[in-house]
Write a protein that holds these residues in place. Structure first.
Motif, mmCIF file in Angstrom:
data_model
loop_
_atom_site.group_PDB
_atom_site.id
_atom_site.type_symbol
_atom_site.label_atom_id
_atom_site.label_comp_id
_atom_site.label_asym_id
_atom_site.label_seq_id
_atom_site.Cartn_x
_atom_site.Cartn_y
_atom_site.Cartn_z
ATOM 1 N N ILE A 75 14.543 34.136 -8.531
ATOM 2 C CA ILE A 75 14.004 35.543 -8.671
ATOM 3 C C ILE A 75 14.708 36.914 -8.139
ATOM 4 C CG2 ILE A 75 12.364 36.250 -5.758
ATOM 5 C CD1 ILE A 75 12.785 33.329 -5.320
ATOM 6 N N THR A 76 14.008 37.568 -9.266
ATOM 7 C CA THR A 76 14.737 38.856 -9.252
ATOM 8 C C THR A 76 14.391 40.182 -8.346
ATOM 9 O OG1 THR A 76 13.022 39.796 -10.587
ATOM 10 C CG2 THR A 76 14.061 38.579 -12.003
ATOM 11 N N PRO A 77 15.225 40.339 -8.263
ATOM 12 C CA PRO A 77 14.344 41.990 -7.020
ATOM 13 C C PRO A 77 13.270 42.081 -7.315
ATOM 14 C CG PRO A 77 17.305 41.648 -7.879
ATOM 15 C CD PRO A 77 16.564 41.151 -9.050
ATOM 16 N N GLU A 78 13.495 42.757 -8.422
ATOM 17 C CA GLU A 78 12.056 43.309 -8.969
ATOM 18 C C GLU A 78 11.183 43.107 -8.589
ATOM 19 O OE1 GLU A 78 14.361 42.918 -11.856
ATOM 20 O OE2 GLU A 78 15.040 45.029 -11.105
ATOM 21 N N ARG A 79 10.644 41.644 -8.774
ATOM 22 C CA ARG A 79 9.773 40.265 -8.633
ATOM 23 C C ARG A 79 9.977 40.280 -6.384
ATOM 24 N NH1 ARG A 79 9.753 34.569 -9.880
ATOM 25 N NH2 ARG A 79 8.167 33.477 -8.177
ATOM 26 N N ALA A 80 11.047 40.144 -5.969
ATOM 27 C CA ALA A 80 10.782 40.036 -4.781
ATOM 28 C C ALA A 80 10.270 41.215 -4.025
ATOM 29 C CB ALA A 80 11.991 40.079 -4.408
ATOM 30 N N GLU A 81 10.966 42.799 -4.572
ATOM 31 C CA GLU A 81 10.247 44.031 -4.327
ATOM 32 C C GLU A 81 8.529 43.765 -4.194
ATOM 33 O OE1 GLU A 81 11.483 46.184 -1.752
ATOM 34 O OE2 GLU A 81 13.079 44.965 -2.276
ATOM 35 N N LYS A 82 8.360 43.528 -5.461
ATOM 36 C CA LYS A 82 6.786 43.099 -5.544
ATOM 37 C C LYS A 82 5.856 42.856 -4.686
ATOM 38 C CE LYS A 82 3.492 43.655 -9.260
ATOM 39 N NZ LYS A 82 3.441 43.187 -11.164
ATOM 40 N N THR A 83 6.846 41.812 -4.715
ATOM 41 C CA THR A 83 6.284 40.295 -3.456
ATOM 42 C C THR A 83 5.959 40.635 -2.167
ATOM 43 O OG1 THR A 83 6.502 38.578 -4.676
ATOM 44 C CG2 THR A 83 5.501 38.016 -3.026
ATOM 45 N N ALA A 84 7.020 41.365 -2.098
ATOM 46 C CA ALA A 84 7.237 41.697 -0.406
ATOM 47 C C ALA A 84 6.235 42.823 -0.169
ATOM 48 C CB ALA A 84 8.742 41.957 0.297
ATOM 49 N N ALA A 85 6.322 43.621 -0.956
ATOM 50 C CA ALA A 85 5.468 44.994 -0.951
ATOM 51 C C ALA A 85 3.649 44.743 -0.959
ATOM 52 C CB ALA A 85 5.247 45.984 -1.795
ATOM 53 N N ARG A 86 3.189 43.770 -1.173
ATOM 54 C CA ARG A 86 2.029 42.808 -1.867
ATOM 55 C C ARG A 86 1.378 43.023 -0.954
ATOM 56 N NH1 ARG A 86 1.577 39.577 -6.105
ATOM 57 N NH2 ARG A 86 1.646 41.227 -7.225
ATOM 58 N N ILE A 87 2.677 41.663 0.282
ATOM 59 C CA ILE A 87 2.245 40.654 1.471
ATOM 60 C C ILE A 87 2.566 41.781 2.447
ATOM 61 C CG2 ILE A 87 3.295 39.662 3.282
ATOM 62 C CD1 ILE A 87 2.834 38.430 0.688
ATOM 63 N N ALA A 88 2.882 42.915 2.517
ATOM 64 C CA ALA A 88 2.564 44.815 3.247
ATOM 65 C C ALA A 88 1.115 44.834 3.839
ATOM 66 C CB ALA A 88 3.818 45.268 3.193
ATOM 67 N N ARG A 89 0.960 45.267 2.275
ATOM 68 C CA ARG A 89 -0.248 46.352 2.065
ATOM 69 C C ARG A 89 -0.992 44.483 2.760
ATOM 70 N NH1 ARG A 89 0.389 47.329 -3.610
ATOM 71 N NH2 ARG A 89 -0.002 45.305 -3.736
ATOM 72 N N ILE A 90 -1.133 43.512 2.769
ATOM 73 C CA ILE A 90 -2.528 42.566 3.323
ATOM 74 C C ILE A 90 -2.051 42.110 4.486
ATOM 75 C CG2 ILE A 90 -3.157 39.820 3.051
ATOM 76 C CD1 ILE A 90 -1.666 39.718 0.633
ATOM 77 N N LEU A 91 -1.051 42.657 4.987
ATOM 78 C CA LEU A 91 -0.780 42.892 7.018
ATOM 79 C C LEU A 91 -0.902 43.583 7.556
ATOM 80 C CD1 LEU A 91 2.722 40.183 6.523
ATOM 81 C CD2 LEU A 91 0.245 40.308 7.434
ATOM 82 N N GLN A 92 -1.036 45.222 6.617
ATOM 83 C CA GLN A 92 -1.190 45.859 7.408
ATOM 84 C C GLN A 92 -3.029 46.242 6.924
ATOM 85 O OE1 GLN A 92 0.339 49.677 4.856
ATOM 86 N NE2 GLN A 92 -0.251 51.304 6.605
ATOM 87 N N SER A 93 -3.591 45.931 5.572
ATOM 88 C CA SER A 93 -5.181 46.356 6.304
ATOM 89 C C SER A 93 -5.419 44.667 6.934
ATOM 90 C CB SER A 93 -5.175 45.454 4.622
ATOM 91 O OG SER A 93 -5.082 44.661 3.613
ATOM 92 N N SER A 94 -4.892 43.948 7.078
ATOM 93 C CA SER A 94 -4.977 42.944 8.177
ATOM 94 C C SER A 94 -5.351 42.969 9.801
ATOM 95 C CB SER A 94 -4.978 41.926 8.114
ATOM 96 O OG SER A 94 -4.912 40.657 9.226
ATOM 97 N N GLU A 95 -4.075 44.379 9.825
ATOM 98 C CA GLU A 95 -4.063 44.281 11.744
ATOM 99 C C GLU A 95 -5.151 45.454 11.543
ATOM 100 O OE1 GLU A 95 0.311 46.225 11.305
ATOM 101 O OE2 GLU A 95 0.859 43.991 11.578
ATOM 102 N N GLU A 96 -5.587 47.045 10.269
ATOM 103 C CA GLU A 96 -6.352 47.803 10.428
ATOM 104 C C GLU A 96 -7.520 47.555 10.799
ATOM 105 O OE1 GLU A 96 -6.352 50.366 6.998
ATOM 106 O OE2 GLU A 96 -3.985 50.856 7.451
#
Length: 129
Positions: free
Chosen positions: A103-124
């Motif tokens: 797991i590269t740091p870039e891949r981890a950051e990209k996945t974390a950003a994607r999960i954060a967007r999903i959670l944020q749109s779900s909360e909205e």
């Protein structure tokens, strides 16, 4: 010659491939004889292949393969290494990534950003409903 002998003779000729008699009784006997004959023929090659397969299965059941003491070692099928990365998400979430690939740091950051967007749109969506 008796009538029964005559019918029998006509039936024999018809069964041997001769002309089909026109009288109704002999036709019924022919139909009955045809019903008793199997409608298909077994293929000798398939019969032979089935017999050989049954004999191989019997032989295998009678003489199972011996297990090696070192079975499973150095066969390239060892357990793969599991890579794990833990990250904190914005808003208090926690993300655990696991994979058999590194797991590269870039891949981890990209996945974390994607999960954060999903959670944020779900909360909205939850706030709007």
């Amino acid at each position: 010659m008796s009538r029964r002998a005559d019918q029998s003779e006509r039936l024999e000729r018809a069964l041997d491939g001769g002309p089909i008699p026109h009288d109704e009784e002999t036709r019924r006997m022919l139909a009955a004889a045809g019903a008793l004959r199997p409608g298909y023929r077994r293929s000798p090659a398939r019969v032979r292949a089935t017999k050989e397969a049954m004999l191989r299965a019997y032989e295998h059941a009678q003489n199972p393969l011996k297990t090696r003491d070192d079975a499973g070692t150095d066969d390239g099928l060892d357990e793969p290494e599991i890579h794990r990365e833990e990250m904190d998400l914005p808003g208090g979430g926690h993300l655990v990534l696991t994979d058999i690939e590194a797991i590269t740091p870039e891949r981890a950051e990209k996945t974390a950003a994607r999960i954060a967007r999903i959670l944020q749109s779900s909360e909205e969506r939850d706030r709007l409903s």
